[in-house]
Design an enzyme around this catalytic site. Structure first.
Site, PDB file in Angstrom:
ATOM      1  N   ILE A  35       0.853  -1.200   0.000  1.00 27.03           N
ATOM      2  CA  ILE A  35       0.000   0.000   0.000  1.00 27.03           C
ATOM      3  C   ILE A  35       0.887   1.248   0.000  1.00 27.03           C
ATOM      4  CG2 ILE A  35      -1.669   1.365   1.330  1.00 27.03           C
ATOM      5  CD1 ILE A  35      -2.958  -1.252   2.227  1.00 27.03           C
ATOM      6  N   ARG A  82      -8.302 -15.867  14.950  1.00 25.06           N
ATOM      7  CA  ARG A  82      -8.701 -14.469  14.980  1.00 25.06           C
ATOM      8  C   ARG A  82      -8.222 -13.779  16.263  1.00 25.06           C
ATOM      9  NH1 ARG A  82     -13.442 -10.767  14.437  1.00 25.06           N
ATOM     10  NH2 ARG A  82     -14.030 -11.241  16.562  1.00 25.06           N
ATOM     11  N   VAL A 142      -5.191   2.251   8.723  1.00 26.38           N
ATOM     12  CA  VAL A 142      -5.526   1.448   7.542  1.00 26.38           C
ATOM     13  C   VAL A 142      -5.319  -0.037   7.847  1.00 26.38           C
ATOM     14  CG1 VAL A 142      -4.890   0.973   5.129  1.00 26.38           C
ATOM     15  CG2 VAL A 142      -4.906   3.333   5.972  1.00 26.38           C
ATOM     16  N   ASP A 196     -14.332   1.031   1.269  1.00 27.37           N
ATOM     17  CA  ASP A 196     -15.679   0.452   1.155  1.00 27.37           C
ATOM     18  C   ASP A 196     -16.624   1.477   0.518  1.00 27.37           C
ATOM     19  OD1 ASP A 196     -15.165  -2.013   3.055  1.00 27.37           O
ATOM     20  OD2 ASP A 196     -14.397  -0.241   4.079  1.00 27.37           O
ATOM     21  N   HIS A 246     -14.791  -1.959   9.173  1.00 26.76           N
ATOM     22  CA  HIS A 246     -14.167  -2.262   7.880  1.00 26.76           C
ATOM     23  C   HIS A 246     -13.945  -3.771   7.825  1.00 26.76           C
ATOM     24  CE1 HIS A 246     -11.695  -2.590   4.418  1.00 26.76           C
ATOM     25  NE2 HIS A 246     -10.721  -3.124   5.135  1.00 26.76           N
TER      26      HIS A 246
HETATM   27  P1  NAX Z   1       2.224  -5.462   3.297  1.00 25.68           P
HETATM   28  O1  NAX Z   1       2.371  -6.760   4.002  1.00 25.68           O
HETATM   29  O2  NAX Z   1       2.656  -5.331   1.886  1.00 25.68           O
HETATM   30  O3  NAX Z   1       3.009  -4.329   4.123  1.00 25.68           O
HETATM   31  C1  NAX Z   1       2.896  -4.179   5.495  1.00 25.68           C
HETATM   32  C2  NAX Z   1       4.161  -3.520   5.991  1.00 25.68           C
HETATM   33  O4  NAX Z   1       3.976  -3.207   7.368  1.00 25.68           O
HETATM   34  C3  NAX Z   1       5.412  -4.405   5.878  1.00 25.68           C
HETATM   35  O5  NAX Z   1       6.465  -3.669   5.275  1.00 25.68           O
HETATM   36  C4  NAX Z   1       5.718  -4.745   7.338  1.00 25.68           C
HETATM   37  O6  NAX Z   1       7.104  -4.911   7.582  1.00 25.68           O
HETATM   38  C5  NAX Z   1       5.179  -3.494   8.036  1.00 25.68           C
HETATM   39  N1  NAX Z   1       4.933  -3.665   9.463  1.00 25.68           N
HETATM   40  C6  NAX Z   1       4.459  -4.738  10.130  1.00 25.68           C
HETATM   41  N2  NAX Z   1       4.423  -4.506  11.445  1.00 25.68           N
HETATM   42  C7  NAX Z   1       4.857  -3.246  11.628  1.00 25.68           C
HETATM   43  C8  NAX Z   1       5.065  -2.431  12.775  1.00 25.68           C
HETATM   44  N3  NAX Z   1       4.818  -2.903  14.009  1.00 25.68           N
HETATM   45  N4  NAX Z   1       5.515  -1.173  12.587  1.00 25.68           N
HETATM   46  C9  NAX Z   1       5.783  -0.719  11.359  1.00 25.68           C
HETATM   47  N5  NAX Z   1       5.646  -1.444  10.239  1.00 25.68           N
HETATM   48  C10 NAX Z   1       5.174  -2.693  10.382  1.00 25.68           C
HETATM   49  O7  NAX Z   1       0.687  -5.056   3.482  1.00 25.68           O
HETATM   50  P2  NAX Z   1      -0.198  -4.006   2.667  1.00 25.68           P
HETATM   51  O8  NAX Z   1      -0.775  -4.667   1.486  1.00 25.68           O
HETATM   52  O9  NAX Z   1       0.568  -2.750   2.484  1.00 25.68           O
HETATM   53  O10 NAX Z   1      -1.414  -3.797   3.693  1.00 25.68           O
HETATM   54  C11 NAX Z   1      -1.219  -3.197   4.959  1.00 25.68           C
HETATM   55  C12 NAX Z   1      -2.439  -3.338   5.829  1.00 25.68           C
HETATM   56  O11 NAX Z   1      -3.566  -2.692   5.247  1.00 25.68           O
HETATM   57  C13 NAX Z   1      -2.889  -4.768   6.089  1.00 25.68           C
HETATM   58  O12 NAX Z   1      -3.199  -4.900   7.477  1.00 25.68           O
HETATM   59  C14 NAX Z   1      -4.160  -4.894   5.283  1.00 25.68           C
HETATM   60  O13 NAX Z   1      -5.026  -5.870   5.796  1.00 25.68           O
HETATM   61  C15 NAX Z   1      -4.714  -3.514   5.406  1.00 25.68           C
HETATM   62  N6  NAX Z   1      -5.751  -3.083   4.457  1.00 25.68           N
HETATM   63  C16 NAX Z   1      -6.740  -2.277   4.922  1.00 25.68           C
HETATM   64  C17 NAX Z   1      -7.722  -1.767   4.111  1.00 25.68           C
HETATM   65  C18 NAX Z   1      -8.785  -0.855   4.638  1.00 25.68           C
HETATM   66  O14 NAX Z   1      -9.694  -0.507   3.872  1.00 25.68           O
HETATM   67  N7  NAX Z   1      -8.787  -0.426   5.896  1.00 25.68           N
HETATM   68  C19 NAX Z   1      -7.775  -2.136   2.667  1.00 25.68           C
HETATM   69  C20 NAX Z   1      -6.482  -2.641   2.148  1.00 25.68           C
HETATM   70  C21 NAX Z   1      -5.679  -3.495   3.065  1.00 25.68           C
HETATM   71  O15 NAX Z   1      -6.168  -4.808   2.992  1.00 25.68           O
END
Ligand code: NAX
Length: 326
Positions: free
Chosen positions: A16, A98, A129, A159, A187
């Site tokens: 993202i 979960r 997010v 959404d 969400h």
């Molecule tokens: P990615 O797995 O590509 O990237 C996540 C990044 O966060 C990784 O670089 C990881 O190292 C880093 N990270 C993990 N723990 C961390 C911490 N404690 N501090 C700082 N960085 C940390 O995921 P991505 O596709 O970018 O999605 C990120 C999040 O957005 C996920 O939880 C996903 O479920 C959520 N989403 C939420 C949406 C919404 O509408 N609210 C929609 C899109 C997405 O699914």
């Protein structure tokens, strides 16, 4: 010249962020007259990847980019932050329950809430997010007692935008003509996209579509399961559209909606029977950097049913993390 705005983004090495950061630096978040400083947080093992992303950001020579900070320390990332977009989260791994997922994320957002409390601007606008977004925002808010609760929001805008696009296609109208859509609740697939008040060029969309079975059996499941459908088709989760929704959410919060409705997850003030503090998706208008929840919307039987499902889910998530907040 305007003072640069400090925008912290977590999960900066993720997919993202790979869409989001370039758009922020390009001025899509705060306008073409506002310089920005990016303050990027990720885990230690991901910092090399963040460096690579920043090399590409450098290579864009964005005129509005006034600086970049790269760190694995939340307090450094949130230092004086005006905006904090919390994208990084612990994904569900194979076999993870979960409850474990909730707990793993609760730990992350507790630390980040405390760091915001300590280091960020007192006016910081926080958008969560990373999933479970509403409950993560709730934990961050509870962990930041010195910041106003209203500064903590969760992203329902994806959404909202998904629903707009489905409605426009069904009714044969332009997306830009649609007004007054509300997405209620969590969400998650339980969110309730409610188009009873929606109009296109002043005309009721509900009357135009006139198909309750479509609402129940096609529209709501399509919007609710859109994330899964994208994973199925693309082999990766939605990233560019999620980044776009994050931009929309923060831009509208800061710059205003001109009376238009947007959907935001915000701490409840008790209205609509949602217990105070629960981060719940609601329709809102934004003006002068503040959001106002649209009040007084009547819920019919079907809406009450859907509302209850998504609220019950959020209440059970809040219960699941209650011990961790003590
Ligand atoms: P990615 O797995 O590509 O990237 C996540 C990044 O966060 C990784 O670089 C990881 O190292 C880093 N990270 C993990 N723990 C961390 C911490 N404690 N501090 C700082 N960085 C940390 O995921 P991505 O596709 O970018 O999605 C990120 C999040 O957005 C996920 O939880 C996903 O479920 C959520 N989403 C939420 C949406 C919404 O509408 N609210 C929609 C899109 C997405 O699914």
């Amino acid at each position: 010249a305007k003072t640069p705005v400090r925008v912290a983004v977590t999960g900066a090495a993720g997919q993202i962020a790979y869409s989001l950061l370039f758009r922020i630096a390009n001025g899509d978040l705060l306008g073409k007259d506002t310089p920005v400083i990016l303050q990027l947080l990720d885990l230690p093992q991901a910092l090399n990847a963040v460096n690579g992303v920043v090399m590409e950001i450098d290579d864009c020579a964005f005129p509005l980019l006034a600086g970049v900070v790269i760190t694995d320390d939340p307090e450094v990332a949130f230092k004086d932050a005006d905006i904090a977009i919390l994208v990084g989260a612990r994904p569900r791994s194979k076999g993870m329950e979960r409850a474990d997922l909730l707990a793993a994320n609760a730990a992350i957002f507790k630390v980040q809430g405390a760091a915001l409390n300590k280091a960020a601007s007192r006016d910081v606008k926080v958008l969560v997010v990373g999933n479970p977004a509403n409950t993560n925002a709730y934990i961050a808010m509870k962990s930041a007692p010195d910041l106003p609760a209203k500064n903590f929001t969760a992203m329902l805008r994806l959404d909202h935008n998904r629903a707009l696009s489905q409605l426009a296609a069904k009714a044969g109208v332009a997306v830009s003509s649609l007004e007054k859509l509300a997405v209620w609740g969590n969400h998650s697939p339980t969110m309730y996209a409610d188009y009873r008040a929606t109009t296109a060029n002043g005309e009721s969309i509900k009357a135009k579509i006139n198909d309750e079975a479509w609402n129940r059996d096609t529209f709501l499941p399509t919007v609710g399961k859109r994330g899964a459908a994208i994973i199925e088709a693309r082999g990766l989760s939605s990233a560019a559209s999620a980044a776009n929704a994050a931009i929309d959410h923060v831009r509208d919060w800061v710059l205003g909606t001109n009376g238009g409705w947007v959907s935001m997850g915000v701490p409840s003030d008790g209205s609509y029977g949602v217990p105070e503090g629960i981060i719940f998706g609601v329709p809102a208008t934004c003006e002068n950097g503040e959001y106002t929840v649209v009040k007084g919307i009547e819920l019919d039987e079907f809406s009450k049913e859907r509302f209850k499902i998504t609220l019950d889910e959020l209440l059970s998530e809040a219960e699941g993390v209650a011990d961790l907040l003590k």
